[in-house]
Design a protein around this motif. Structure first.
Motif: not given
Length: 418
Positions: A246-253
């Motif tokens: 989820q942290t990755l997705h929040d960073a746009g990755i």
């Protein structure tokens, strides 16, 4: 702004930056770094240690004036030495989990590393790092190999990834860029779920390489040999891996290759980290009409969701996967498969491309009857049995592995699953 404790036990603000370098130097954890003027002053001053303070002040004024009158060519050797010292300190701090502000260190050192030494596994080192113990790699894949090495300044262990093949430089550059983006876009307190970039040699000889902090064995290694590493706790892995993705997705990755081999686990601390961003994509890049997917296919086959399976490589060389299908739902599916494997010790999907394609065609119909798995059709017994064997994690897998990516959700974690 509130502060929290760094690995060195000193205060660090929540924006992710720190001024703990002096304390780390004093404790002997990282090497000191000096400005070019300081190096030149220390080598040219005639005032001896212990002399009166006014003598030092007068000497500083005198040598400072001399420094100002020197040409750029005369200053160059001292500037180069200063650059080397700051990069050595910066790398050692990165291993300790401390990153510095912007493009310079807190002491004013440069951000760019000099061209690294050649990689030479046969000579007992990779880049500037010394191989630990046995020289066999601790991981590997189509890109090359990963070695356990020792950081030359701090003595701490690092993982060095060596990229072989004609695409090695491009693959290395892509992953280094993703690691830098992570450190820039992700808050420091959430970087615990990812390895830290220590240094890299995109132009390294004979192969490019990238060094990161070393967490522990992969989940794949731990699951293959639980007697040596212990058994990861399913609830802990599920909670941490979900937070990391989820942290990755929040960073746009998008990671796009989630599997046990790309999830690190430390048996001593129970810490989980997501690694290997070789297939990762920026969401913003995929939204541009002019940008095509970098690969013909994404995600290792046994963790690939059904929507990516119909893709075939076209004769004209076009990518076999439509970029519209590359969404966060791809990582959700793979995540649920990983959690299932940690809980049961077996993969959720069958082996072999033919078996996987057949399974993906069958799965949507089976998923519709998920409320009555015990009475599923005979043709679906294998799939039903797998879900039922997951016990209290069965519903978790069904939510994360919804056939329609639009209906796929992050499965909820319940206390009774602990």
């Amino acid at each position: 702004m509130e502060a929290y404790q760094t690995p060195l036990g000193q205060n660090q603000s929540q924006d992710g930056f720190s001024s703990v370098a002096p304390g780390a130097v004093k404790d002997g954890l990282v090497p000191k770094a000096r400005r070019a003027l300081v190096i030149w002053f220390q080598e040219n001053s005639e005032v001896k240690k212990g002399a009166p303070k006014h003598e030092f002040l007068n000497e500083m004024k005198h040598l400072g004036a001399v420094w100002q009158g020197m040409t750029a060519k005369q200053k160059a050797p001292f500037m180069a030495r200063s650059k080397d010292e700051f990069m050595a300190q910066r790398s050692a701090l990165a291993v300790l989990g401390i990153r510095m502000r912007g493009s310079t260190t807190s002491a004013g050192g440069p951000d760019e590393a000099k061209d690294p030494p050649a990689a030479d596994e046969s000579g007992g080192r990779v880049g500037p790092f010394e191989l630990n113990g046995a020289r066999a790699p601790i991981g590997g894949g189509a890109y090359g190999s990963v070695y356990s090495c020792q950081h030359p300044q701090s003595g701490l262990n690092v993982a060095v990834k060596v990229y072989r093949g004609s695409d090695g430089p491009a693959d290395c550059r892509h992953e280094v860029e993703k690691m830098k983006l992570l450190m820039k876009a992700v808050p420091q307190q959430k970087m615990m779920w990812f390895p830290l970039l220590v240094s890299s040699g995109v132009t390294g000889r004979p192969w490019p390489w990238m060094a990161t902090s070393l967490c522990g064995p992969s989940l794949a290694t731990a699951l293959r040999n639980p007697a040596a590493h212990g058994k990861p706790r399913t609830w802990s892995v599920a909670a941490q891996l979900r937070s990391a993705l989820q942290t990755l997705h929040d960073a746009g990755i998008l990671h796009l290759d989630v599997k046990p081999g790309n999830v690190l686990w430390c048996p001593c601390t129970d810490q989980v980290q997501v690694c290997d961003f070789g297939m990762s994509e920026n969401m913003a890049r995929l939204q541009k009409a002019s940008q095509a997917p970098r690969f013909l296919q994404y995600v290792t086959a046994a963790y690939r969701p059904p929507e990516l399976w119909p893709a075939r490589v076209n004769v004209d060389g076009d990518c076999g996967v439509r970029k519209q299908l590359l969404t966060a739902a791809v990582d959700m599916w793979a995540y649920a498969c990983v959690v299932f494997e940690v809980e049961t010790g077996n993969p959720f999907m069958p082996k072999g491309e033919a078996g996987l394609r057949a399974w993906c065609k069958q799965w949507p119909e089976l998923w519709k009857t998920r409320s009555d798995l015990a009475n599923c059709p005979a043709a679906s017994h294998t799939c039903c049995t797998k879900v039922l064997r997951a016990g209290k994690w069965g519903l978790f897998v069904l939510v994360g592995c919804a056939p329609d990516p639009g209906k796929r959700r992050w499965p909820e974690l319940c206390l009774n699953q602990k």
